[in-house]
Design an enzyme around this catalytic site. Structure first.
Site, PDB file in Angstrom:
ATOM      1  N   THR A   1      -0.855  -0.236  -4.603  1.00  0.00           N
ATOM      2  CA  THR A   1      -1.919   0.747  -4.774  1.00  0.00           C
ATOM      3  C   THR A   1      -1.356   1.971  -5.472  1.00  0.00           C
ATOM      4  OG1 THR A   1      -1.482   1.621  -2.550  1.00  0.00           O
ATOM      5  CG2 THR A   1      -3.254  -0.004  -2.775  1.00  0.00           C
TER       6      THR A   1
ATOM      7  N   ASP B   1       0.853  -1.190   0.000  1.00  0.00           N
ATOM      8  CA  ASP B   1       0.000   0.000   0.000  1.00  0.00           C
ATOM      9  C   ASP B   1       0.888   1.239   0.000  1.00  0.00           C
ATOM     10  OD1 ASP B   1      -2.110   1.720   0.154  1.00  0.00           O
ATOM     11  OD2 ASP B   1      -2.970   0.878   1.983  1.00  0.00           O
ATOM     12  N   VAL B   2       1.175   1.748  -1.215  1.00  0.00           N
ATOM     13  CA  VAL B   2       2.064   2.907  -1.359  1.00  0.00           C
ATOM     14  C   VAL B   2       1.364   4.122  -1.972  1.00  0.00           C
ATOM     15  CG1 VAL B   2       4.242   1.640  -1.464  1.00  0.00           C
ATOM     16  CG2 VAL B   2       2.926   1.963  -3.549  1.00  0.00           C
ATOM     17  N   LYS B   3       0.251   3.889  -2.648  1.00  0.00           N
ATOM     18  CA  LYS B   3      -0.558   4.969  -3.243  1.00  0.00           C
ATOM     19  C   LYS B   3       0.288   5.951  -4.061  1.00  0.00           C
ATOM     20  CE  LYS B   3      -4.185   4.763   0.295  1.00  0.00           C
ATOM     21  NZ  LYS B   3      -3.588   3.801   1.251  1.00  0.00           N
ATOM     22  N   ARG B   4       1.144   5.432  -4.908  1.00  0.00           N
ATOM     23  CA  ARG B   4       1.991   6.286  -5.732  1.00  0.00           C
ATOM     24  C   ARG B   4       1.225   6.788  -6.955  1.00  0.00           C
ATOM     25  NH1 ARG B   4       4.552   6.230  -1.469  1.00  0.00           N
ATOM     26  NH2 ARG B   4       6.683   5.422  -1.286  1.00  0.00           N
TER      27      ARG B   4
END
Length: 283
Positions: free
Chosen positions: A130, A100-103
């Site tokens: 993510t 879960d890094v939401k880059r």
């Protein structure tokens, strides 16, 4: 970059993992409050003990583990080293790892993010990550393309469970649809004709109103955070996701993690929630 080893597509690998272990995804979120609840304090050593205890307890049982990168990054290089260990040992135990890094960025920067997490030889290579589409869905092309090439996946933020996201994600896109629906539809185009499903998933909170989004054409996995501590129940999933329910990955973190630090207690909490999900969903 060297040619990638032969590997089934992420959609096929995920479907098989869910068939064997069920759809529940458990987050590894070393929040300071949980570290203190486990009487560990806050240090790289405490971080490692917390995270690796979760891996020991659950990596051999769940289809998908979701470490939250931010809590590891907070400890600098020592925390990143722990995250590498979490990814490696979780995968060795048979769990898929959704980092879960939401880059989200554009051009060569997005390509660099893709290489960091989706390249075969990257130390932090995960099964999926993510990503944030709010520089435009097209900006995610480097990650979507490299993920497909390497049998990995991406989960695109569409309609998140936090209340701050409502104003943006329900606003009207230039296509005439709500922004959240537009993202789901773009993901569906990326997954067109893929069997048993594509490698582009979406994140849609289990707390959003039923009927707000149409997932019928997605043909990809749906990560559904918000179960338990954020108020969503297993019953809510049926009304919200409808025919797409078989591709839904209900996600929980605190409801399991707060039962630590004993390995058996973590396993019991996971088993209790997983049993409820399987019963409600008729699995």
């Amino acid at each position: 970059m060297a040619d990638s080893p032969l590997r089934a597509g992420f959609g096929a690998r995920l479907a098989e993992a869910v068939r064997r272990r069920g759809p529940l995804c458990v987050g590894i979120d070393p929040h300071p409050s949980l570290l203190h609840a486990w009487e560990l304090g806050e240090s790289p050593q405490a971080l490692e003990r917390f995270a690796m205890t979760v891996v020991e307890a659950l990596a051999g049982r769940v289809a998908l583990l979701k470490p939250q990168s931010a809590f590891f990054e907070a400890y600098g290089s020592a925390g990143i080293a722990v995250l590498e260990k979490v990814i490696t040992e979780s995968r060795q135990a048979g769990a898929l790892v959704l980092l879960d890094v939401k880059r989200g960025d554009i051009g060569s920067t997005m390509a660099a993010y893709a290489m960091a997490y989706l390249d075969e030889h990257a130390p932090l290579a995960a099964d999926a990550i993510t990503v944030s589409p709010y520089l435009g869905y097209g900006s995610l092309a480097p990650a979507i393309g490299l993920a497909e090439q390497n049998g990995r996946g991406v989960f695109v933020l569409a309609r998140t469970s936090n209340p701050e996201g409502v104003g943006l994600q329900q606003s009207v896109h230039g296509s005439g649809d709500a922004v959240g629906q537009h993202i789901v539809d773009c993901a569906a185009e990326s997954n067109l004709d893929k069997e048993p499903m594509g490698h582009v998933g979406v994140v849609a909170g289990a707390t959003i109103p039923a009927g707000e989004l149409d997932f019928s054409a997605l043909n990809g996995p749906i990560l559904a955070p918000g179960l338990g501590a954020q108020g969503a129940t297993v019953r809510d999933l049926k009304a919200l996701f409808g025919r797409a329910l078989p591709n839904v990955l209900p996600t929980t973190s605190r409801d399991v993690l707060r039962q630590g630090p004993a390995v058996q207690s973590l396993q019991d909490a996971h088993a209790r929630i997983a049993e409820d999900i399987n019963r409600q969903l008729g699995i």
